[in-house]
Design a protein around this motif. Sequence first.
Motif, mmCIF file in Angstrom:
data_model
loop_
_atom_site.group_PDB
_atom_site.id
_atom_site.type_symbol
_atom_site.label_atom_id
_atom_site.label_comp_id
_atom_site.label_asym_id
_atom_site.label_seq_id
_atom_site.Cartn_x
_atom_site.Cartn_y
_atom_site.Cartn_z
ATOM 1 N N ARG A 1 0.821 -1.212 0.000
ATOM 2 C CA ARG A 1 0.000 0.000 0.000
ATOM 3 C C ARG A 1 0.855 1.263 0.000
ATOM 4 O O ARG A 1 0.419 2.319 -0.471
ATOM 5 N N GLU A 2 2.073 1.179 0.577
ATOM 6 C CA GLU A 2 2.963 2.335 0.589
ATOM 7 C C GLU A 2 3.562 2.590 -0.783
ATOM 8 O O GLU A 2 3.819 3.738 -1.160
ATOM 9 N N TYR A 3 3.800 1.518 -1.507
ATOM 10 C CA TYR A 3 4.387 1.627 -2.847
ATOM 11 C C TYR A 3 3.349 1.941 -3.915
ATOM 12 O O TYR A 3 3.577 2.741 -4.826
ATOM 13 N N SER A 4 2.191 1.343 -3.800
ATOM 14 C CA SER A 4 1.218 1.312 -4.900
ATOM 15 C C SER A 4 0.514 2.648 -5.123
ATOM 16 O O SER A 4 0.194 3.372 -4.181
ATOM 17 N N ARG A 5 0.234 2.933 -6.377
ATOM 18 C CA ARG A 5 -0.676 4.027 -6.740
ATOM 19 C C ARG A 5 -1.934 3.463 -7.399
ATOM 20 O O ARG A 5 -2.600 4.140 -8.167
ATOM 21 N N GLU A 6 -2.246 2.210 -7.031
ATOM 22 C CA GLU A 6 -3.430 1.551 -7.569
ATOM 23 C C GLU A 6 -4.437 1.226 -6.457
ATOM 24 O O GLU A 6 -5.315 0.390 -6.638
ATOM 25 N N GLY A 7 -4.295 1.860 -5.298
ATOM 26 C CA GLY A 7 -5.264 1.686 -4.219
ATOM 27 C C GLY A 7 -5.111 0.415 -3.404
ATOM 28 O O GLY A 7 -6.071 -0.016 -2.753
ATOM 29 N N LYS A 8 -3.931 -0.180 -3.385
ATOM 30 C CA LYS A 8 -3.725 -1.406 -2.606
ATOM 31 C C LYS A 8 -3.766 -1.097 -1.109
ATOM 32 O O LYS A 8 -3.418 0.005 -0.671
ATOM 33 N N ILE A 9 -4.179 -2.092 -0.300
ATOM 34 C CA ILE A 9 -4.286 -1.896 1.152
ATOM 35 C C ILE A 9 -3.391 -2.850 1.941
ATOM 36 O O ILE A 9 -3.355 -2.777 3.176
ATOM 37 N N ASP A 10 -2.684 -3.724 1.263
ATOM 38 C CA ASP A 10 -1.945 -4.772 1.966
ATOM 39 C C ASP A 10 -0.544 -4.299 2.396
ATOM 40 O O ASP A 10 0.034 -3.421 1.769
ATOM 41 N N PRO A 11 -0.063 -4.946 3.469
ATOM 42 C CA PRO A 11 -0.718 -5.922 4.343
ATOM 43 C C PRO A 11 -1.551 -5.216 5.421
ATOM 44 O O PRO A 11 -1.012 -4.524 6.278
ATOM 45 N N ALA A 12 -2.855 -5.408 5.358
ATOM 46 C CA ALA A 12 -3.779 -4.716 6.264
ATOM 47 C C ALA A 12 -3.490 -5.073 7.714
ATOM 48 O O ALA A 12 -3.222 -6.223 8.051
ATOM 49 N N GLY A 13 -3.567 -4.061 8.577
ATOM 50 C CA GLY A 13 -3.412 -4.286 10.000
ATOM 51 C C GLY A 13 -1.993 -4.248 10.509
ATOM 52 O O GLY A 13 -1.773 -4.359 11.720
ATOM 53 N N ILE A 14 -1.007 -4.085 9.631
ATOM 54 C CA ILE A 14 0.386 -4.010 10.060
ATOM 55 C C ILE A 14 0.854 -2.565 9.947
ATOM 56 O O ILE A 14 0.841 -1.982 8.855
ATOM 57 N N GLU A 15 1.254 -1.987 11.082
ATOM 58 C CA GLU A 15 1.757 -0.615 11.118
ATOM 59 C C GLU A 15 3.229 -0.654 10.717
ATOM 60 O O GLU A 15 4.062 -1.204 11.428
ATOM 61 N N MET A 16 3.551 -0.085 9.579
ATOM 62 C CA MET A 16 4.839 -0.348 8.956
ATOM 63 C C MET A 16 6.012 0.367 9.638
ATOM 64 O O MET A 16 7.126 -0.151 9.604
ATOM 65 N N ASP A 17 5.814 1.507 10.245
ATOM 66 C CA ASP A 17 6.941 2.145 10.922
ATOM 67 C C ASP A 17 7.422 1.282 12.081
ATOM 68 O O ASP A 17 8.625 1.071 12.268
ATOM 69 N N SER A 18 6.486 0.754 12.868
ATOM 70 C CA SER A 18 6.851 -0.152 13.951
ATOM 71 C C SER A 18 7.446 -1.445 13.406
ATOM 72 O O SER A 18 8.435 -1.967 13.946
ATOM 73 N N PHE A 19 6.848 -1.962 12.337
ATOM 74 C CA PHE A 19 7.338 -3.179 11.699
ATOM 75 C C PHE A 19 8.789 -2.994 11.257
ATOM 76 O O PHE A 19 9.656 -3.838 11.508
ATOM 77 N N ARG A 20 9.078 -1.857 10.621
ATOM 78 C CA ARG A 20 10.440 -1.606 10.147
ATOM 79 C C ARG A 20 11.428 -1.475 11.307
ATOM 80 O O ARG A 20 12.584 -1.917 11.189
#
Length: 258
Positions: free
Chosen positions: A151-170
Motif C-alpha cells: 500500500r505504501e508503494y502502490s498508486r493503484e489503491g492497494k491496502i496490503d498488508p492490512a493491519g500491520i503498522e509499517m513504521d513499527s514493523f520496520r
Amino acid sequence: MSWSGDPVWLADVLRAAGLRVIEHDGWRDRGHGDFRDLRGVLCHHTAGGGSQDWRIVQYGRPDLEGPLAQLVLERDGTFRVIAAGVCWHAGRGSWPGWPTDNANYHVIGIEAVSRGDGSDWTPAQLDAYKRGCAAILARIGRTAEDCVAHREYSREGKIDPAGIEMDSFRRDVQAFIDGEEAPMSAAEVNQIREFVTAFCGPISADVKDIREQLCGEAQRDIGQYGGWPQLGNHTVVDALADVIARLERLEKREHPLP
C-alpha cells in the motif's frame, strides 16, 4: 553493494535465520525472467486466509499468470519458497530508490496468508515476517527502509498488508538486521499473559511461594520464606549450590593438581 541476479539463496538464508521453510519443486527455475539488482522487499497479504492460498501465488489467476511472489508466509510462520525469478506482484507505484512502475525486477515479494482485514495475524506469523524480511535485506545489503508495504508503494489503491503498522514493523526488522531481538508489542505481551493464565490458572499464593523459594538466601533470610524441610531448611538454589560445592571438593581430593 546490492545483490544482482536471482536470489537462489532464499531458502538457505531463511533457514539460517531460524525459520521453517518449504521448498517447492522447481522454485529455482520458476519466474518471469531474471532479476536485475535487488533493492528491497515488498510485503503483501493474500486476501484469502486459507491453507491453499499458495496455489494462486504459484500458478496465478485467470487474469494474471503465476508466479505472483517469490515467497508465501503461512499462518504458523512457515515460509514457502515459490520462485527465484521475477514475479508479478508490485504493480504500478513508487518508493525512494526503486524504479517507478518497475519494482518487480528489483524487489522480492512476500505474500502472507491472511483474510486481508487485519484481524487474523498470528504472533508466529508476524515474528517470522519480520525475521524473514530482515534476513533477506541483510543478504542484499539493504536496511529496513527498503521493507515496504504494498500500500505504501502502490498508486493503484492497494491496502496490503492490512493491519500491520509499517513504521513499527520496520523498527523491529532493523533490530533483527542489527543482531538485536525486537521487543514484543503490548498486544504480544498480552497474548502471552492470557495464554499462561489460561494454561496454568491465576498465579496463586502457593505458586508465588514456590517461585520465591527458588530465589535463594536473600529472600529466605528476611524471615518470610524459610527453606524446604526436606532439604534441611535450604531453598532449592541453596541445596543445589551445596551439592555442587561438595562434588567439587570431592573432585579435588580424588584428582589433586600436581
